[in-house]
Design an enzyme around this catalytic site. Structure first.
Site, PDB file in Angstrom:
ATOM      1  N   TYR A  53     -16.715 -25.647  29.396  1.00  0.00           N
ATOM      2  CA  TYR A  53     -16.652 -27.197  29.428  1.00  0.00           C
ATOM      3  C   TYR A  53     -14.986 -27.589  29.747  1.00  0.00           C
ATOM      4  CZ  TYR A  53     -17.096 -31.879  28.671  1.00  0.00           C
ATOM      5  OH  TYR A  53     -17.050 -33.350  28.703  1.00  0.00           O
ATOM      6  N   SER A  80     -12.635 -35.067  30.998  1.00  0.00           N
ATOM      7  CA  SER A  80     -12.555 -35.318  29.848  1.00  0.00           C
ATOM      8  C   SER A  80     -11.159 -34.954  29.248  1.00  0.00           C
ATOM      9  CB  SER A  80     -13.417 -34.424  28.985  1.00  0.00           C
ATOM     10  OG  SER A  80     -13.278 -34.061  27.875  1.00  0.00           O
TER      11      SER A  80
END
Length: 745
Positions: A156, A141
């Site tokens: 995350y 990401s």
């Protein structure tokens, strides 16, 4: 891209990016292994994949459990006896905070799914991938690359940053076995990751943080994954490819925890700058004389949760100006940025009797107050290694506007003060720059003392080539850029499927050999009309002949891009022939060897810059109107040497490519609002004749010396670089802009 008889295993493939990837592989002929924690979602993806007639294996598994991962690999090999492609895509997200003690509660869960599962499954898959000379793609990401203020998912982001580094380390270890490892780093993407994770959250509104003002579709990310898994990417390993619609270019909250002081902040450019700084997380003190307008600006800033200080003062009066900096420091404890924007215009002729009165008034506000406030602010800016932006004007160097002599003189003085202050403060780590706007939509003219009729008749926009005045926000954006770390080196300045290119017009410079020739031929095969440029007539004819075998309509342009008079004709010849332009590939380049101690270094530098960089800027500027009309895109051919300094004697070449990379990013930011994407490819060693035509020493020209510097032990072919150029130029990369794609083995 055919994956016939290949076996692809995709985790987290019940929905979102994973499902789109599984479906895309199946469509391209692969047998797919669908792994998901939800049997219902996995079966739904499987039914869609089966329509393409290939084998589909569904495995319900919790990837955070080692036993389940053992089962995944065992069943895959039992069913197919091989594995060619592993896509570690499974991911989860939790809302948490480092500050309130909730992080550790969810940290292990997130890391087990997002990182540990990828490590375990990669380890289990390794012998089969080595046997198949396969590849691995990890779905990371953009959150693993950037730390953003207000982001509520720290586990995350940590997991994705670690996954990126795991990608690089794995690539290095697998290289000798012929297995490639890469990652994709999507920005906001329309998936249901929040719902599947049981976490509050949405991507709604995320498009405002991207340069292209949209978010990714999972299919777009899947397109990139398939490209990286294909033989077209056989020279790409250890790379983390961002696909974020230019989100990284926007750098939200880049002034978080910074303190900014703006004079003339009640209207026009000043008010726009105040609001923009506030949106970017700064604490802002701003100065003006009109209390009602100051309150209106403050109210607008507070809607963004900004911490502001309103200072009602006249900067031309010493007793009021003396308090401005101190009030700011008393309120916020420091000062990072000073924007000297306050200014007035007074219409006056040198023949007027009261000229001196108007001169004093203008100079006191536009120049003397800047010197005064800079003097007061300097000690605080030295402490914070801050910077100053002065708002000057284009009339500091132009005499085309009658009646504003006093204003022009004040701005000329301001420009020179900017340069002198930059020189003096540089040793203290403080940068000083100016912005010099032309006509801007503000109320400065109406406050200038002109009659209502004169104001109505004033049309400064007519004196611009675009026939328009700037918005105050446009100048504000430039102020923020100069005040940001993106300008940390600036001071003292006044500033791919069948025929996917059918009916597209492509212009390629340096098209007679190497990467350029391969790119021309690849576009021609895909149905494009191609104009290409080079100096060697015989080689140009060879490339044209090759293209015409595919029925392509081509235009050969013999020109030297380093010569302005020749370069300026290139775009027009293309438009005259094909009536439009969709893709510009700036590929022309030369290589010359010289060290910093070489007496001929400056000649070497000039020659390289005139070919590798300056024509890119020139031809891009000429092509922009046509690319805006077609919503086209630009691909610049840079080099891995823009960030890599291990080869001696490449200083000029490396600098030209580093500058090109930054031009790519800057152009991407500017052209995003017009729907034009700009990217670069950064090859490592490539089998072309560029080294043969250089003056490199024999020991550096030998292929084995260069190739020993790559993990895969080889140089790329020109066709491999051309493939990634075509990908970036295609609609499959429609969410990619401002990126520099490395292809360096």
């Amino acid at each position: 891209m055919s994956f016939a008889n290949k076996v692809a295993l995709i985790t987290g493939s019940g929905s979102g990016i994973g499902a789109a990837t599984a479906l895309s592989f199946a469509e391209e002929g692969a047998h797919v292994v669908i792994v998901d924690c939800s049997e219902e979602r996995a079966n739904d993806t499987a039914e869609k994949c089966k329509q393409f007639g290939n084998k589909v294996l569904v495995i319900t598994a919790d990837v955070s459990k080692k036993d389940d991962l053992d089962k995944v690999m065992k069943k895959t090999i039992e069913e197919f006896q091989r594995l060619d492609i592993l896509v570690n895509n499974a991911g989860t997200v939790r809302e948490e905070s480092i500050l309130d003690g909730t992080l550790i509660d969810t940290f292990d869960d997130v890391m087990n799914v997002n990182l540990r599962a990828a490590v375990v499954l990669t380890s289990l898959a390794a012998p089969y991938l080595i046997e198949a000379k396969g590849c691995i793609i990890n779905t990371s990401s953009v959150a693993g690359v950037e730390a953003r203020t207000g982001y509520k998912y720290p586990s995350y982001t940590i997991s994705k940053a670690a996954l990126n580094h795991f990608t690089r380390i794995s690539a290095m270890e697998f290289a000798s076995s012929g297995v490639r490892v890469n990652a994709v780093n999507p920005g906001p993407c329309s998936t249901n990751i929040f719902a599947n994770s049981g976490t509050p959250g949405t991507f709604e509104g995320s498009e405002k943080f991207t340069a292209l003002k949209k978010i990714c579709d999972p299919v777009e990310v899947a397109n990139l994954i398939l490209f990286l898994a294909s033989d077209k990417a056989k020279s790409i390993t250890g790379c983390c490819h961002v696909i974020d619609n230019g989100m990284a270019l926007m750098s939200p909250n880049m002034f978080a925890n910074k303190v900014v002081l703006v004079t003339g902040g009640s209207s026009g450019i000043g008010a726009a700058a105040v609001k923009l700084f506030a949106k970017e997380g700064a604490s802002v003190a701003f100065v003006g004389r009109n209390e009602a307008k100051l309150k209106a600006v403050a109210s607008s800033c507070q809607q963004h949760g900004a911490n502001v200080l309103v200072i009602r003062a006249d900067v031309s009066k010493d007793e009021e100006a003396n308090t401005i900096v101190q009030q700011t420091v008393d309120k916020f404890g420091k000062l990072d940025v000073l924007v000297n924007n306050a200014g007035i215009v007074r219409h006056a002729s040198i023949l007027e009797a009261n000229l001196l009165k108007k001169f004093d008034e203008v100079m006191n506000t536009n120049l003397r107050s800047v010197v005064h406030l800079t003097n007061l602010a300097a000690p605080h800016l030295v402490k914070t290694k801050g910077n100053i932006v002065n708002v000057s004007s284009v009339v500091s160097t132009s005499t085309k506007f009658p009646g504003i002599m006093c204003y022009s003189v004040s701005k000329a003085g301001l420009d020179h003060f900017t340069r002198a202050a930059a020189l003096e403060l540089a040793r203290s780590g403080v940068r000083v720059n100016a912005v010099n706007p032309g006509p801007v939509e503000t109320d400065i003219i109406s406050n200038s003392g002109l009659s209502e009729e004169q104001v109505r008749n004033a049309n400064p926009a007519a004196m611009t080539v675009t026939g328009r005045s700037s918005d105050a926000d446009e100048v504000g954006d430039l102020i923020l850029y100069l005040a940001s770390d993106k300008a940390r080196s600036v001071t003292g300045s006044c500033y791919v499927t069948f025929n996917m290119f059918a009916n597209k017009v492509v212009l390629v410079t340096g098209g007679s050999s190497g990467i350029g020739a391969a790119t021309v031929e690849a576009f021609a095969k895909e149905g494009a009309f191609v104009a290409f440029v080079g100096r060697n007539e015989a080689k140009l004819k060879e490339v044209a002949s090759s293209c015409q075998q595919h029925g392509a309509n081509v235009l050969v342009i013999r020109a030297d891009v380093s010569k302005d008079e020749e370069a300026k004709t290139i775009v027009q010849q293309t438009i005259d022939k094909f009536r439009k332009l969709d893709v510009l590939v700036n590929n022309a380049g030369i290589l010359r060897h010289a060290t910093v101690l070489d007496p001929n270094l400056i000649d070497n530098f000039d020659e390289i810059m005139k070919t590798n960089l300056r024509p890119v800027v020139l031809i891009t500027s000429l092509a922009i109107p046509h690319l805006i009309a077609s919503k086209g895109n630009i691909v610049n051919v840079s080099s891995v040497l823009s960030t890599w300094i291990k080869l001696p004697g490449m200083i000029s070449y490396s600098m030209s490519k580093a500058a090109m990379d930054h031009f790519t990013r800057g152009a991407a930011t500017e052209l995003a609002s017009h729907g034009v994407r700009v990217n670069s490819v950064n090859p490592g060693p490539v089998t072309t004749d560029i080294r043969e035509s250089s003056n490199m020493p024999t020991e550096l020209s030998e292929d084995n010396i260069i190739e020993k510097t790559t993990a895969l032990g080889k140089a790329a072919d020109s066709e491999e670089v051309a493939d990634i150029i075509l990908y970036l130029a295609s609609d499959k990369a429609r969410s990619v802009t401002g990126s520099c794609y490395v292809i360096d083995n």
